[in-house]
Enzyme design. Structure first.
Site, PDB file in Angstrom:
ATOM      1  N   ASP A   1      -5.552   2.498   3.385  1.00 23.54           N
ATOM      2  CA  ASP A   1      -4.564   3.578   3.400  1.00 23.54           C
ATOM      3  C   ASP A   1      -3.657   3.473   2.178  1.00 23.54           C
ATOM      4  O   ASP A   1      -3.435   2.373   1.654  1.00 23.54           O
ATOM      5  CB  ASP A   1      -3.720   3.508   4.664  1.00 23.54           C
ATOM      6  CG  ASP A   1      -4.513   3.827   5.919  1.00 23.54           C
ATOM      7  OD1 ASP A   1      -5.486   4.598   5.821  1.00 23.54           O
ATOM      8  OD2 ASP A   1      -4.172   3.293   6.991  1.00 23.54           O
TER       9      ASP A   1
ATOM     10  N   ARG B   1      -3.591   0.483  12.396  1.00 27.37           N
ATOM     11  CA  ARG B   1      -2.530   1.402  12.862  1.00 27.37           C
ATOM     12  C   ARG B   1      -2.727   1.775  14.325  1.00 27.37           C
ATOM     13  O   ARG B   1      -1.761   1.892  15.081  1.00 27.37           O
ATOM     14  CB  ARG B   1      -2.512   2.671  12.006  1.00 27.37           C
ATOM     15  CG  ARG B   1      -1.789   2.511  10.684  1.00 27.37           C
ATOM     16  CD  ARG B   1      -1.719   3.828   9.946  1.00 27.37           C
ATOM     17  NE  ARG B   1      -3.023   4.270   9.481  1.00 27.37           N
ATOM     18  CZ  ARG B   1      -3.402   5.545   9.397  1.00 27.37           C
ATOM     19  NH1 ARG B   1      -2.585   6.510   9.775  1.00 27.37           N
ATOM     20  NH2 ARG B   1      -4.584   5.857   8.930  1.00 27.37           N
TER      21      ARG B   1
ATOM     22  N   ASP C   1       2.496   4.827  10.874  1.00 28.23           N
ATOM     23  CA  ASP C   1       3.013   4.017   9.772  1.00 28.23           C
ATOM     24  C   ASP C   1       4.172   4.790   9.156  1.00 28.23           C
ATOM     25  O   ASP C   1       4.729   5.691   9.791  1.00 28.23           O
ATOM     26  CB  ASP C   1       1.918   3.667   8.754  1.00 28.23           C
ATOM     27  CG  ASP C   1       1.335   4.898   8.052  1.00 28.23           C
ATOM     28  OD1 ASP C   1       1.849   6.022   8.249  1.00 28.23           O
ATOM     29  OD2 ASP C   1       0.359   4.736   7.293  1.00 28.23           O
TER      30      ASP C   1
ATOM     31  N   TYR D   1      -6.624  -9.069   7.876  1.00 26.22           N
ATOM     32  CA  TYR D   1      -5.415  -8.368   7.452  1.00 26.22           C
ATOM     33  C   TYR D   1      -4.182  -9.171   7.855  1.00 26.22           C
ATOM     34  O   TYR D   1      -4.172  -9.865   8.875  1.00 26.22           O
ATOM     35  CB  TYR D   1      -5.302  -6.997   8.129  1.00 26.22           C
ATOM     36  CG  TYR D   1      -6.403  -6.026   7.806  1.00 26.22           C
ATOM     37  CD1 TYR D   1      -6.271  -5.124   6.759  1.00 26.22           C
ATOM     38  CD2 TYR D   1      -7.563  -5.990   8.569  1.00 26.22           C
ATOM     39  CE1 TYR D   1      -7.269  -4.209   6.466  1.00 26.22           C
ATOM     40  CE2 TYR D   1      -8.580  -5.080   8.280  1.00 26.22           C
ATOM     41  CZ  TYR D   1      -8.426  -4.197   7.234  1.00 26.22           C
ATOM     42  OH  TYR D   1      -9.422  -3.305   6.942  1.00 26.22           O
TER      43      TYR D   1
END
Length: 239
Positions: free
Chosen positions: A47, A181, A89, A75
């Site tokens: 993203d 997310r 987000d 991550y």
């Protein structure tokens, strides 16, 4: 960076630490222009607000993109609980606020177990997946909601690395197709207060690690310097 040994037309793998606010395709376009090569692609979208490891393949190495995409990913990131956004987000504004005084560290740590293993999740409306041939984020930005079917993904590790409420830091190791997310959104829903992802960084894809990646601006500058040196050398030899 030894560019003399590189043959981008024949095929090379380039590891880039994607800057914040760049799309993955922005990086592809930048390197396509820099390297003067048409055949180049990336192995897994990040993203715009995320940073971290982006694998780019040129020439014949583009045939390996799917195999890289299928590999396990790691991550690190942060979430803020007690608040929600439409994109899950900071791409969109906060639209919900809840009290979190009753949330304990024990609850947070225990809840990670529910999101470890094979889990079902629905990708975000603000994502690059396609439904009926169209990127769903394009509809989301117009205020239209698209029906997205849930999918099973595997989270092999979900570690809470820091708690300073309302912010929670985490590390996640997961399979292809996992939306962090969405995991953050669902984590907040399970707590009953909502949550959004405040930062995300991809640190590993298979055996490729972020420590081995180049900063984009440094890579661009180094290659530009290399080309200038080649041109100067050729001009000197022709003189």
């Amino acid at each position: 960076m030894n560019f003399e040994e590189k043959d981008f037309s024949a095929g090379e793998v380039i590891l880039i630490d994607k800057p914040k606010e760049w799309t993955s395709f922005d990086v592809v376009k930048k390197l396509r222009y820099l390297l003067k090569i048409k055949k180049i692609g990336h192995a897994g979208t990040l993203d715009p607000l995320a940073t971290g490891l982006l694998i780019l393949c040129t020439g014949k190495k583009t045939k390996s993109i799917e195999s890289y995409q299928a590999q396990e990913k790691e991550y690190t990131g942060s979430m803020v609980i007690g608040k929600k956004t439409a994109s899950h987000d900071l791409e969109t504004e906060i639209e919900h606020v809840a009290e979190i005084d009753h949330i304990s560290e024990e609850q947070i740590l225990e809840l990670t177990n529910k999101f470890t293993g094979v889990i079902s999740q629905i990708p975000p409306q603000h994502s690059a997946i396609k439904v009926d041939g169209r990127r769903v984020y394009k509809s989301a930005r117009k205020g239209k909601e698209v029906k997205i079917d849930p999918r099973d993904v595997t989270v092999s590790e979900f570690e809470i690395t820091g708690i300073n409420l309302p912010e929670i830091d985490f590390r996640i190791v997961c399979s292809k197709g996992t939306y962090i997310r969405s995991l953050v959104r669902d984590f907040g829903e399970e707590l009953g207060v909502g949550a959004y992802m405040s930062s995300l960084r991809r640190t590993r894809i298979g055996e490729f690690k972020i420590e081995d990646a180049h900063q984009l601006d440094e890579y661009v500058q180094a290659y530009s310097n290399y080309i200038s040196e080649v041109i100067d050398k050729n001009n000197t030899e022709e003189a």
